[in-house]
Write a protein that holds these residues in place. Structure first.
Motif, PDB file in Angstrom:
ATOM      1  N   ARG A 314      49.682  -4.354  13.411  1.00  0.00           N
ATOM      2  CA  ARG A 314      48.587  -5.294  13.683  1.00  0.00           C
ATOM      3  C   ARG A 314      49.124  -6.595  14.267  1.00  0.00           C
ATOM      4  O   ARG A 314      48.676  -7.056  15.321  1.00  0.00           O
ATOM      5  N   GLU A 315      50.097  -7.190  13.585  1.00  0.00           N
ATOM      6  CA  GLU A 315      50.616  -8.485  14.012  1.00  0.00           C
ATOM      7  C   GLU A 315      51.335  -8.388  15.356  1.00  0.00           C
ATOM      8  O   GLU A 315      51.201  -9.285  16.200  1.00  0.00           O
ATOM      9  N   ALA A 316      52.101  -7.308  15.552  1.00  0.00           N
ATOM     10  CA  ALA A 316      52.827  -7.139  16.815  1.00  0.00           C
ATOM     11  C   ALA A 316      51.865  -6.998  17.987  1.00  0.00           C
ATOM     12  O   ALA A 316      52.075  -7.577  19.063  1.00  0.00           O
ATOM     13  N   SER A 317      50.792  -6.244  17.778  1.00  0.00           N
ATOM     14  CA  SER A 317      49.808  -6.090  18.849  1.00  0.00           C
ATOM     15  C   SER A 317      49.038  -7.385  19.079  1.00  0.00           C
ATOM     16  O   SER A 317      48.728  -7.744  20.219  1.00  0.00           O
ATOM     17  N   MET A 318      48.721  -8.092  17.998  1.00  0.00           N
ATOM     18  CA  MET A 318      48.010  -9.359  18.143  1.00  0.00           C
ATOM     19  C   MET A 318      48.821 -10.362  18.951  1.00  0.00           C
ATOM     20  O   MET A 318      48.289 -11.067  19.816  1.00  0.00           O
ATOM     21  N   VAL A 319      50.123 -10.461  18.662  1.00  0.00           N
ATOM     22  CA  VAL A 319      50.933 -11.469  19.320  1.00  0.00           C
ATOM     23  C   VAL A 319      51.089 -11.160  20.799  1.00  0.00           C
ATOM     24  O   VAL A 319      51.067 -12.063  21.647  1.00  0.00           O
ATOM     25  N   LYS A 320      51.234  -9.889  21.130  1.00  0.00           N
ATOM     26  CA  LYS A 320      51.333  -9.519  22.548  1.00  0.00           C
ATOM     27  C   LYS A 320      50.013  -9.759  23.251  1.00  0.00           C
ATOM     28  O   LYS A 320      49.965 -10.308  24.365  1.00  0.00           O
ATOM     29  N   ARG A 370      44.324  -3.774  21.667  1.00  0.00           N
ATOM     30  CA  ARG A 370      43.052  -3.944  20.949  1.00  0.00           C
ATOM     31  C   ARG A 370      42.712  -2.683  20.145  1.00  0.00           C
ATOM     32  O   ARG A 370      42.189  -2.770  19.027  1.00  0.00           O
ATOM     33  N   ASP A 371      43.025  -1.537  20.716  1.00  0.00           N
ATOM     34  CA  ASP A 371      42.752  -0.286  20.015  1.00  0.00           C
ATOM     35  C   ASP A 371      43.599  -0.177  18.748  1.00  0.00           C
ATOM     36  O   ASP A 371      43.110   0.220  17.690  1.00  0.00           O
ATOM     37  N   ILE A 372      44.873  -0.551  18.858  1.00  0.00           N
ATOM     38  CA  ILE A 372      45.761  -0.518  17.694  1.00  0.00           C
ATOM     39  C   ILE A 372      45.262  -1.472  16.618  1.00  0.00           C
ATOM     40  O   ILE A 372      45.193  -1.115  15.427  1.00  0.00           O
ATOM     41  N   ILE A 373      44.920  -2.676  17.014  1.00  0.00           N
ATOM     42  CA  ILE A 373      44.414  -3.669  16.053  1.00  0.00           C
ATOM     43  C   ILE A 373      43.176  -3.146  15.348  1.00  0.00           C
ATOM     44  O   ILE A 373      43.025  -3.235  14.116  1.00  0.00           O
ATOM     45  N   GLY A 374      42.260  -2.583  16.123  1.00  0.00           N
ATOM     46  CA  GLY A 374      41.041  -2.039  15.535  1.00  0.00           C
ATOM     47  C   GLY A 374      41.315  -0.945  14.533  1.00  0.00           C
ATOM     48  O   GLY A 374      40.680  -0.892  13.451  1.00  0.00           O
ATOM     49  N   LYS A 375      42.271  -0.075  14.835  1.00  0.00           N
ATOM     50  CA  LYS A 375      42.598   1.019  13.930  1.00  0.00           C
ATOM     51  C   LYS A 375      43.187   0.509  12.623  1.00  0.00           C
ATOM     52  O   LYS A 375      43.004   1.133  11.569  1.00  0.00           O
ATOM     53  N   THR A 376      43.896  -0.625  12.661  1.00  0.00           N
ATOM     54  CA  THR A 376      44.455  -1.152  11.411  1.00  0.00           C
ATOM     55  C   THR A 376      43.380  -1.645  10.462  1.00  0.00           C
ATOM     56  O   THR A 376      43.634  -1.872   9.281  1.00  0.00           O
TER      57      THR A 376
END
Length: 379
Positions: A314-320, A370-376
């Motif tokens: 989540r955090e890695a995808s958010m920061v990117k 965004r898809d990864i974040i949503g899945k978390t």
């Protein structure tokens, strides 16, 4: 606001001082980059290597600085903000981290020692029919006597045309699911059977097609475990996305600084254009977004340093996502606020915009983030 230790503050200033001395003018940057045609200056990068910066995230046992993610982000932010032409730094640090984690001892010594000296590395995942869907890749490595024979095509491989070696992800087994049977290989750039062909892009010569035809590598070229390439890739996402985020944070800050200087100086209707509310409010918004991005970058960097083995999807995808969207918005708006001058190559605005736009695509598109974040969140 982000707070650094005195040592970290001094390090940031040292990077800035170096860049101001070596590439502080357009003329100096042009002299190192074939008038801006090249994204990477090997000469400049090796000067940084002599200061210990090229191997900033390489362990001391391999000659590196052994610094953490925070220091790595400081270096990247300041180097990009000061327009150091070291386009290879992102892929090199990302790839070096993979070798540090998974390569055998001899390969780590060989490859990481080169990184510390200023060698460039590339990592190759994407294929013509496998971009965001990395698990769909088909470039294959077949086991043969004494090693592996590689056949297939890769694409969008950053900096392969001047890298020392390429970390290749290839399919070694088709019997399981699409994320199974992937393996990482160390492939020197001069390996017979490998052809590197450049792709012309908006940013110039940055990426390449790779063609493998009966390309042989020995058994010792396997990085990590056979068939575990996907798991190995996923374990490096914290570092990869922090690197991309820190670089785009620096680019966004540079665009902001340049735009601010321009609109303070440029006059229309008898006064600086920055004094008009429309521009003043836009710059206020961008300043706030950049400050929020910096908080997120260094918060994630500190968390990654505190828990180096923890996966933080989540955090890695958010920061990117946050850093690249911030830099894209800032650079496009910066061009708009500069009017025709933003479009002219006399200024850096158009180059900064080109460097920002592609950032929402590479390293996993922002749609994928965004898809990864949503899945978390169970969505």
């Amino acid at each position: 606001m982000v707070e650094f230790t005195p040592e970290q503050t001094a390090f940031a200033q040292a990077v800035t001082d170096f860049c101001e001395r070596e590439v502080g003018t357009r003329a100096k940057r042009d002299a190192l980059t074939n008038n801006g045609a090249d994204a990477h200056s090997d000469e400049l990068y090796r000067k940084m290597a002599q200061l210990g910066w090229a191997g900033i995230n390489v362990a001391e046992e391999f000659g590196g600085a052994g610094a953490g993610n925070v220091e790595m982000c400081i270096f990247l932010e300041e180097a990009v903000r000061n327009q150091a032409p070291i386009g290879a730094v992102g892929p090199t640090l990302i790839t070096a981290a993979a070798y540090a984690k998974f390569a055998n001892e001899q390969m780590r010594k060989e490859v990481l020692a080169g990184v510390v000296e200023g060698d460039s590395l590339s990592i190759s995942m994407s294929e013509p029919e496998a971009g965001s869907d990395v698990g769909a890749l088909t470039c294959r490595a077949e086991k043969v006597d004494g090693g592996w024979k590689i056949n297939g095509q890769k694409t969008w491989c950053s900096n392969a045309h001047f890298s020392k070696s390429i970390l290749l992800i290839a399919r070694t087994d088709r019997s399981g699911g699409k994320h199974e049977g992937l393996t990482q290989f160390h492939v020197p750039a001069d390996t017979p059977g490998l052809v590197i062909s450049g792709i012309d892009t908006l940013g110039g010569r940055e990426v390449n097609d790779l063609y493998f035809t009966d390309c042989f590598v020995p058994d010792s070229a396997v990085v990590g475990e056979v068939g575990q390439g996907w798991r190995q890739l996923m374990s490096g996402l914290n570092t990869e996305r922090l690197i991309l985020a820190a670089m785009q944070l620096g680019l966004a800050q540079r665009s902001f600084d340049d735009t601010l200087a321009f609109i303070k100086d440029r006059k229309q209707f008898g006064r600086p254009i920055g004094s008009f509310q429309a521009l003043r409010h836009r710059m206020a918004d961008h300043a706030t977004e950049i400050a929020c991005t910096r908080e997120l970058v260094y918060s994630v960097a500190r968390a990654a340093d505190a828990h180096p083995e923890k996966m933080m999807p989540r955090e890695a995808s958010m920061v990117k996502l946050k850093a690249t969207e911030t830099s894209k918005a800032m650079t496009i708006d910066g061009m708009q606020m500069m009017g025709g001058y933003g479009y002219a190559t006399e200024f850096d605005a158009e180059r900064l915009m080109r460097g920002a736009i592609i950032s929402t695509v590479f390293g996993g598109t922002n749609e994928i983030q965004r898809d990864i974040i949503g899945k978390t969140y169970g969505l």
